[in-house]
Design a protein around this motif. Structure first.
Motif, PDB file in Angstrom:
ATOM      1  N   GLY A 391      46.092  45.342  39.016  1.00  0.00           N
ATOM      2  CA  GLY A 391      46.900  44.259  38.475  1.00  0.00           C
ATOM      3  C   GLY A 391      47.845  44.737  37.386  1.00  0.00           C
ATOM      4  N   ARG A 392      47.354  45.633  36.526  1.00  0.00           N
ATOM      5  CA  ARG A 392      48.218  46.154  35.456  1.00  0.00           C
ATOM      6  C   ARG A 392      49.296  47.062  36.014  1.00  0.00           C
ATOM      7  NH1 ARG A 392      43.015  47.584  31.744  1.00  0.00           N
ATOM      8  NH2 ARG A 392      42.494  45.455  31.149  1.00  0.00           N
ATOM      9  N   LEU A 393      48.914  47.878  37.007  1.00  0.00           N
ATOM     10  CA  LEU A 393      49.900  48.783  37.598  1.00  0.00           C
ATOM     11  C   LEU A 393      50.993  48.008  38.326  1.00  0.00           C
ATOM     12  CD1 LEU A 393      47.645  51.648  39.008  1.00  0.00           C
ATOM     13  CD2 LEU A 393      49.123  51.717  37.003  1.00  0.00           C
ATOM     14  N   ALA A 394      50.613  46.905  38.941  1.00  0.00           N
ATOM     15  CA  ALA A 394      51.581  46.138  39.713  1.00  0.00           C
ATOM     16  C   ALA A 394      52.387  45.180  38.839  1.00  0.00           C
ATOM     17  CB  ALA A 394      50.867  45.342  40.807  1.00  0.00           C
ATOM     18  N   ARG A 395      52.021  45.048  37.584  1.00  0.00           N
ATOM     19  CA  ARG A 395      52.663  44.076  36.700  1.00  0.00           C
ATOM     20  C   ARG A 395      53.873  44.691  36.022  1.00  0.00           C
ATOM     21  NH1 ARG A 395      52.713  38.601  36.329  1.00  0.00           N
ATOM     22  NH2 ARG A 395      53.221  37.908  34.232  1.00  0.00           N
ATOM     23  N   SER A 396      54.953  43.964  35.987  1.00  0.00           N
ATOM     24  CA  SER A 396      56.152  44.419  35.283  1.00  0.00           C
ATOM     25  C   SER A 396      56.578  43.340  34.297  1.00  0.00           C
ATOM     26  CB  SER A 396      57.283  44.716  36.272  1.00  0.00           C
ATOM     27  OG  SER A 396      57.595  43.556  37.016  1.00  0.00           O
ATOM     28  N   ASP A 397      57.380  43.763  33.326  1.00  0.00           N
ATOM     29  CA  ASP A 397      57.885  42.839  32.313  1.00  0.00           C
ATOM     30  C   ASP A 397      59.343  42.535  32.634  1.00  0.00           C
ATOM     31  OD1 ASP A 397      57.967  41.352  29.887  1.00  0.00           O
ATOM     32  OD2 ASP A 397      58.994  43.034  28.938  1.00  0.00           O
ATOM     33  N   ILE A 398      59.650  41.265  32.900  1.00  0.00           N
ATOM     34  CA  ILE A 398      61.010  40.848  33.257  1.00  0.00           C
ATOM     35  C   ILE A 398      61.515  39.892  32.179  1.00  0.00           C
ATOM     36  CG2 ILE A 398      62.461  39.785  35.020  1.00  0.00           C
ATOM     37  CD1 ILE A 398      60.243  40.399  37.045  1.00  0.00           C
ATOM     38  N   ARG A 399      62.643  40.240  31.564  1.00  0.00           N
ATOM     39  CA  ARG A 399      63.190  39.405  30.495  1.00  0.00           C
ATOM     40  C   ARG A 399      64.669  39.117  30.767  1.00  0.00           C
ATOM     41  NH1 ARG A 399      60.628  41.962  24.899  1.00  0.00           N
ATOM     42  NH2 ARG A 399      58.438  41.934  25.586  1.00  0.00           N
ATOM     43  N   ARG A 400      65.058  37.874  30.472  1.00  0.00           N
ATOM     44  CA  ARG A 400      66.452  37.450  30.622  1.00  0.00           C
ATOM     45  C   ARG A 400      66.986  37.030  29.255  1.00  0.00           C
ATOM     46  NH1 ARG A 400      66.355  32.828  32.944  1.00  0.00           N
ATOM     47  NH2 ARG A 400      64.100  32.592  33.209  1.00  0.00           N
ATOM     48  N   VAL A 401      68.146  37.587  28.848  1.00  0.00           N
ATOM     49  CA  VAL A 401      68.747  37.263  27.557  1.00  0.00           C
ATOM     50  C   VAL A 401      70.234  36.978  27.765  1.00  0.00           C
ATOM     51  CG1 VAL A 401      69.273  38.086  25.234  1.00  0.00           C
ATOM     52  CG2 VAL A 401      67.117  38.742  26.324  1.00  0.00           C
ATOM     53  N   GLU A 402      70.714  35.864  27.235  1.00  0.00           N
ATOM     54  CA  GLU A 402      72.143  35.553  27.293  1.00  0.00           C
ATOM     55  C   GLU A 402      72.828  36.177  26.088  1.00  0.00           C
ATOM     56  OE1 GLU A 402      75.132  31.752  28.119  1.00  0.00           O
ATOM     57  OE2 GLU A 402      73.122  31.408  27.289  1.00  0.00           O
ATOM     58  N   ARG A 403      73.629  37.219  26.327  1.00  0.00           N
ATOM     59  CA  ARG A 403      74.282  37.944  25.238  1.00  0.00           C
ATOM     60  C   ARG A 403      75.528  37.223  24.738  1.00  0.00           C
ATOM     61  NH1 ARG A 403      74.461  44.077  27.479  1.00  0.00           N
ATOM     62  NH2 ARG A 403      75.678  43.041  29.114  1.00  0.00           N
TER      63      ARG A 403
END
Length: 708
Positions: A391-403
């Motif tokens: 689960g940790r290996l398959a997990r990614s961090d996805i972030r969206r920011v309006e610049r």
């Protein structure tokens, strides 16, 4: 301190402390295992003498362990004790094979959360069974039955046994908090004091029973009359659990002292020989025991003599003073085991695993051991650990920011696989249409399913009028997938690779720099920020002025393994130092600042192979009338052999050293002994630095290491 003095002052007293702890624990573990009490004492003697002599952890003390109680109890129930002794002997042979095969470290590959969860489960099982004994009843066939019957057992009428057991628990808990004397361990004080009380009031309770002639009553092992598969499972279970517990204990003991480190393979062999010997003599299985081992270290032991002697003391006590042991009430031993079992459930470990997000593994293993059996509990724990890791290996961090209005930055960190495709589609689909989207990929891995998700989204988004730029700030997974080479080729170390190696190849250089700066601020800046803050506060004080070429392939801090504040650098085309009389002040100003203000003690001029400026001078192609030609003309170099490019690069370095000495500042500092000049030549292909003789122009390697 002589060996004899050390033995008398350290090892001898420590052996007595461990002996006093081992006697009640060995009896209690044998009772909880459903084995003859003498079997526990035999295991303690063999563990001390044999494992102490042959093992690879000098300060570890071995003997019967609470961690094997549940396994041994099940084995005794299935095969009888004579059959169990034979299984223990064969399990010792398996341990010897593991040690000879040098698999000691492999046994530590098991997750600590599984191991400690297993021990916690065993501790709960021991406590649930022994509380019935302490209250005057009999343990049931399973932990669940013991738990169900516990309220009735507590509510029942209790006699002297329950009172003696309660007093024993009170002494075990309170004694270490009141008295800090290592020679009087709590287990010894509790057993001796409560046994004396029982004798004084002539309590009618069940007591320890030992054979009148211990040597004549040793149980001979007998091969069990059972299917070979069942015997093999029992052998492997005892061998593996005993091995893991012994090795974990050895590693833990290493942290308690500064003496020789444990040889884990030798420790396995020693434990195997001890178990084979114990089984042949009718004893319980032997493991390294952290409780006795830590007491051994705390009491001052320095060599294996302490562990060996504690076994000798137990043997002598059993042969000469067996009558004293028979005065001990069984309820007292049960109380000792209750406390020992509950201490296997460590609140500190639970907090640690909660912080590291491994608590599910610990709890599943412990509860599995309690409510099923040991093998099932360990298997469930290992499955849980594997699921959490995946689960940790398959997990990614996805972030969206309006610049800015209409401009978005999407950063994706970690491992991106098909498992995350649904979430990835959802996050990307939430972006407003028609915007400019920068997607930064900081990926350790990208599989084809996730690649297709990003590619399809980009194509669809751009068809609706949006703009998407994808940049990679790690390895070029996305670029490789676009080129049909996903998963192929060699990987370049992140901090050493150039932008073109770890950025998306079709991005503009401006984008690569922005991504590189972002990567620096994200991953490198936190490491160097404290050092840079000191430099910002205290100012720079480099010891060296480093004059080198502006060639992009030459990275001064990389090739000198230096950092911020170490080098004061001047870089120009051809690492040229114009003579003082030329009137060019570009380099002279830096030299004067470095020598007079910064107080550098060395000036190094460093040339390099494949230098374009040197090649231009060699071929007389400097471009007369141009700014570049005018600059190169300031070098003043005369080549000794224009057919030898390496020699010409060295000649250029020698000439620039001579030009340096035309500076009044340099001459004065050299004359005062405050300054040294050095010439260097860096071979790009070899990644190797050479020192240039300032007179002869010869180059010799700075390091004695062989070239790549």
């Amino acid at each position: 301190m002589s060996d004899l003095t050390q033995f008398l002052r350290r090892d001898l007293p420590a052996s007595i402390v461990v002996f006093l702890i081992a006697i009640p624990l060995s009896l209690g573990i044998a009772a909880a295992s459903g084995a003859p009490l003498l079997a526990g004492l035999v295991a303690a003697v063999i563990g001390g003498i044999v494992a102490g002599s042959l093992g690879g952890a000098p300060l570890q003390v071995s003997g019967p362990a609470a961690g094997l109680t549940v396994i041994v109890a099940g084995t005794v129930a299935d095969f009888g004790f004579a059959g169990t002794a034979a299984i223990v002997a064969v399990a010792g042979g398996v341990q010897i094979l593991l040690g000879v095969s040098r698999l000691g470290r492999a046994a530590l590959a098991l997750s600590p959360a599984v191991v400690h969860g297993m021990l916690a489960g065993i501790g709960v099982v021991i406590a649930l069974s022994q509380v019935h004994v302490m209250l005057g009843g009999a343990p049931q066939s399973s932990a669940w039955r013991n738990l169900v019957d516990l309220p009735g057992q507590i509510a029942a009428h209790h006699g002297a046994a329950a009172l003696l057991g309660a007093l024993t628990v009170a002494v075990l808990v309170l004694w270490p908090r009141i008295v800090k004397v290592s020679l009087l361990p709590a287990a010894l004080v509790a057993v001796v004091s409560v046994t004396a009380l029982a004798a004084a009031v002539d309590a009618d309770v069940e007591r320890v029973r030992l054979p009148g002639e211990p040597l004549a009553n040793l149980i001979r092992p007998a091969w069990p009359d059972a299917p070979l598969r069942e015997i093999a499972v029992a052998v492997l279970t005892i061998a593996l659990v005993a091995s893991v517990e012994s090795l974990l204990s050895a590693v833990a003991v290493d942290r308690l002292h500064d003496g020789p480190r444990a040889d884990l393979n030798r420790e396995l062999v020693g434990q195997g020989v001890a178990n084979t010997t114990s089984g042949l003599l009718g004893g319980l299985p032997v493991t390294g025991v952290i409780v006795r081992s830590s007491a051994n270290v705390a009491a001052g032991a320095r060599t294996r003599a302490s562990a060996i002697l504690h076994g000798v003391w137990i043997a002598g006590f059993v042969l000469l003073c067996a009558g004293l042991l028979e005065a001990i009430p069984m309820a007292v031993l049960a109380a000792v085991l209750i406390v020992v079992g509950l201490r296997l459930v460590s609140l500190a470990q639970i907090r640690t695993y909660a912080r590291h997000r491994e608590l599910p593994t610990y709890l599943v293993t412990a509860l599995g051991v309690v409510f099923t059996d040991l093998l099932t509990g360990v298997a469930l724990g290992m499955i849980t650990a594997a699921v959490l890791i995946l689960g940790r290996l398959a997990r990614s961090d996805i972030r969206r920011v309006e610049r800015a209005p209409g401009e978005w930055l999407v950063t994706i960190n970690g491992t991106l696989s098909f498992v995350e495709s649904a979430r990835l589609s959802r996050e990307l689909g939430a972006l407003p249409p028609g915007a400019e989207i920068d997607v930064e990929l900081h990926l350790d891995y990208l599989d084809h399913g996730a690649f297709e998700t990003i590619r399809d989204w980009r194509e669809g988004y751009e068809r609706t009028g949006g703009a998407v730029r994808i940049r990679e700030v790690h390895d070029s997974w996305f670029h490789q997938a676009t080129s049909g080479r996903l998963g192929g080729g060699k990987r370049t170390p992140r901090l050493l690779g150039s932008w073109s190696r770890w950025q998306d190849m079709d991005q503009q250089r401006r984008g690569a720099m922005e991504a590189g700066i972002a990567e620096f601020e994200r991953s490198v800046a936190p490491l160097v920020r404290p050092h840079l803050a000191d430099l910002a506060r205290d100012g720079q004080s480099p010891q060296q002025l480093f004059i080198t070429c502006a060639d992009s392939r030459v990275v001064p801090n990389l090739i000198t393994a230096s950092g911020p504040g170490d080098l004061f650098c001047v870089r120009n085309i051809g690492n040229i130092v114009p003579p003082h009389a030329s009137g060019d002040t570009s380099v002279s100003a830096a030299v004067e600042y470095a020598v007079n203000i910064l107080g550098v003690t060395t000036i190094t001029v460093c040339g390099h192979s494949g230098c374009g400026a040197v090649r231009a001078l060699m071929n007389d192609a400097a471009g007369a009338g141009s700014a570049l030609g005018a600059w190169l003309a300031l070098s003043g170099v005369r080549f000794s052999d224009v057919t030898d490019e390496e020699r010409c690069c060295a000649d250029n370095v020698v000439q620039q050293l001579a030009n340096l000495r035309t500076s009044p500042t340099v001459r004065a500092a050299e004359a005062a002994g405050r300054l040294r000049l050095a010439g260097m030549y860096f071979d790009l292909a070899e990644a190797r630095m050479y020192e240039v003789d300032p007179v002869l122009g010869d180059a010799r390697p700075v390091s004695s290491l062989p070239a790549a």
